[in-house]
Design a protein around this motif. Structure first.
Motif, PDB file in Angstrom:
ATOM      1  N   PRO A 147       1.028  -0.803  -0.214  1.00 12.86           N
ATOM      2  CA  PRO A 147      -0.040   0.393  -0.123  1.00 12.86           C
ATOM      3  C   PRO A 147       0.507   1.256   0.071  1.00 12.86           C
ATOM      4  N   ASP A 148       1.811   1.482   0.824  1.00 16.12           N
ATOM      5  CA  ASP A 148       3.013   2.575   1.061  1.00 16.12           C
ATOM      6  C   ASP A 148       3.152   2.485  -0.369  1.00 16.12           C
ATOM      7  N   VAL A 149       3.509   1.873  -1.412  1.00 19.65           N
ATOM      8  CA  VAL A 149       3.858   2.092  -2.954  1.00 19.65           C
ATOM      9  C   VAL A 149       3.102   2.589  -4.012  1.00 19.65           C
ATOM     10  N   GLN A 150       1.825   1.804  -3.920  1.00 17.76           N
ATOM     11  CA  GLN A 150       0.605   2.140  -4.304  1.00 17.76           C
ATOM     12  C   GLN A 150       0.949   3.615  -3.932  1.00 17.76           C
ATOM     13  N   PHE A 164      11.767   5.159  -3.345  1.00 22.49           N
ATOM     14  CA  PHE A 164      11.443   5.694  -2.634  1.00 22.49           C
ATOM     15  C   PHE A 164      12.208   4.705  -2.368  1.00 22.49           C
ATOM     16  N   ILE A 165      12.454   6.021  -1.112  1.00 25.40           N
ATOM     17  CA  ILE A 165      13.671   5.119  -0.162  1.00 25.40           C
ATOM     18  C   ILE A 165      13.540   4.717   1.277  1.00 25.40           C
ATOM     19  N   THR A 166      13.799   3.850   1.559  1.00 27.29           N
ATOM     20  CA  THR A 166      13.454   3.909   3.451  1.00 27.29           C
ATOM     21  C   THR A 166      15.083   3.210   3.989  1.00 27.29           C
ATOM     22  N   GLY A 173       5.795  -8.054  -1.476  1.00 28.44           N
ATOM     23  CA  GLY A 173       4.320  -7.243  -2.355  1.00 28.44           C
ATOM     24  C   GLY A 173       4.865  -6.586  -2.467  1.00 28.44           C
ATOM     25  N   ALA A 174       5.773  -5.233  -2.322  1.00 28.21           N
ATOM     26  CA  ALA A 174       5.933  -3.721  -2.388  1.00 28.21           C
ATOM     27  C   ALA A 174       6.790  -3.858  -3.712  1.00 28.21           C
ATOM     28  N   ARG A 175       7.652  -4.865  -3.168  1.00 26.29           N
ATOM     29  CA  ARG A 175       8.911  -4.964  -4.893  1.00 26.29           C
ATOM     30  C   ARG A 175       7.999  -5.454  -6.063  1.00 26.29           C
ATOM     31  N   GLU A 176       7.189  -6.679  -5.589  1.00 28.89           N
ATOM     32  CA  GLU A 176       6.092  -6.698  -7.069  1.00 28.89           C
ATOM     33  C   GLU A 176       5.112  -5.117  -7.929  1.00 28.89           C
ATOM     34  N   ILE A 186       8.365   2.635 -10.155  1.00 27.88           N
ATOM     35  CA  ILE A 186       9.109   3.029  -8.609  1.00 27.88           C
ATOM     36  C   ILE A 186      10.473   2.400  -8.419  1.00 27.88           C
ATOM     37  N   THR A 187      11.202   3.417  -8.859  1.00 26.97           N
ATOM     38  CA  THR A 187      12.723   2.842  -8.230  1.00 26.97           C
ATOM     39  C   THR A 187      12.613   2.621  -6.585  1.00 26.97           C
TER      40      THR A 187
END
Length: 223
Positions: A147-150, A164-166, A173-176, A186-187
């Motif tokens: 959801p964060d990537v979305q 996105f930097i963390t 799921g985020a990578r997919e 999204i990079t």
């Protein structure tokens, strides 16, 4: 040589004429574009890159990357500092990094109610159209999830690229989601990627007697 040193020599010798505000960023972009084109055509590269250091492919491997820039201790110490930074100051630090990388129009969004974007910036060169990025920055120990990537993708303006930097990591799921077909890619960058960029562009570090070390003053928030 560092691409900035190459740019300074080229300008001084009259080998490069630039009307832009960031000729070093233009030089780096030109070398990147040439290598990309030659690589796609299956041709031998003229330049070899190792981070910010560049040398001719057929030159003797006399350029030695500074030992301190490769120091595991330096990387570990800087990453540890990032992981305990105030989240708001962490966002400001990333904005400073983008400015050091040659980005312009760097804007940190309001800390609260940012609609999924913490920093917006633009990189202009003399070769390609401006690169506009919208970045979500999380000083976060837990995994970033789908959801964060979305949310970041849903906040992109026209022609913007999401980054996105963390300081943590990403769930499967985020990578997919970041590379989902038919959606804007999204990079995803993690702490070690950020540390490498900070060291390369001398943000959050200082050189003392020829040795790089973490700079507590540089990491402190600026007004």
């Amino acid at each position: 040589m560092h691409y900035r040193d190459i740019t300074n020599v080229a300008l001084r010798e009259g080998l490069l004429v630039s009307h832009g505000k960031t000729p070093d960023a233009t030089m780096s972009a030109q070398i990147y574009v040439e290598n990309d084109r030659r690589g796609k055509r299956g041709e031998t590269l003229r330049f070899l890159r190792d981070g910010a250091l560049i040398r001719l492919a057929d030159s003797a491997a006399s350029e030695v990357k500074p030992q301190d820039a490769n120091s595991a201790a330096l990387h570990d110490e800087l990453l540890a500092c990032l992981r305990v930074m105030d989240p708001k100051h962490f966002e400001v630090l990333v904005g400073r990094l983008l400015a050091a990388m040659g980005f312009v129009q760097v804007q940190n969004t309001p800390y609260a109610n940012d609609a999924g974007v913490d920093v917006r910036a633009e990189l202009t060169t003399e070769l390609i159209a401006p690169l506009r990025i919208a970045m979500q920055v999380k000083r976060h120990a837990a995994n970033i999830r789908r959801p964060d990537v979305q949310n970041l993708r849903g906040s992109l303006h026209v022609h913007e690229r999401g980054v996105f930097i963390t300081s943590g990591s990403y769930s499967k799921g985020a990578r997919e989601e970041a590379m989902r077909d038919s959606a804007a890619p999204i990079t995803l960058l993690i702490g070690k990627d950020l540390v490498g960029l900070l060291i390369e562009h001398r943000v959050g570090v200082t050189q003392v007697n020829g040795v790089l070390q973490v700079s507590a003053d540089s990491l402190a928030p600026t007004t």
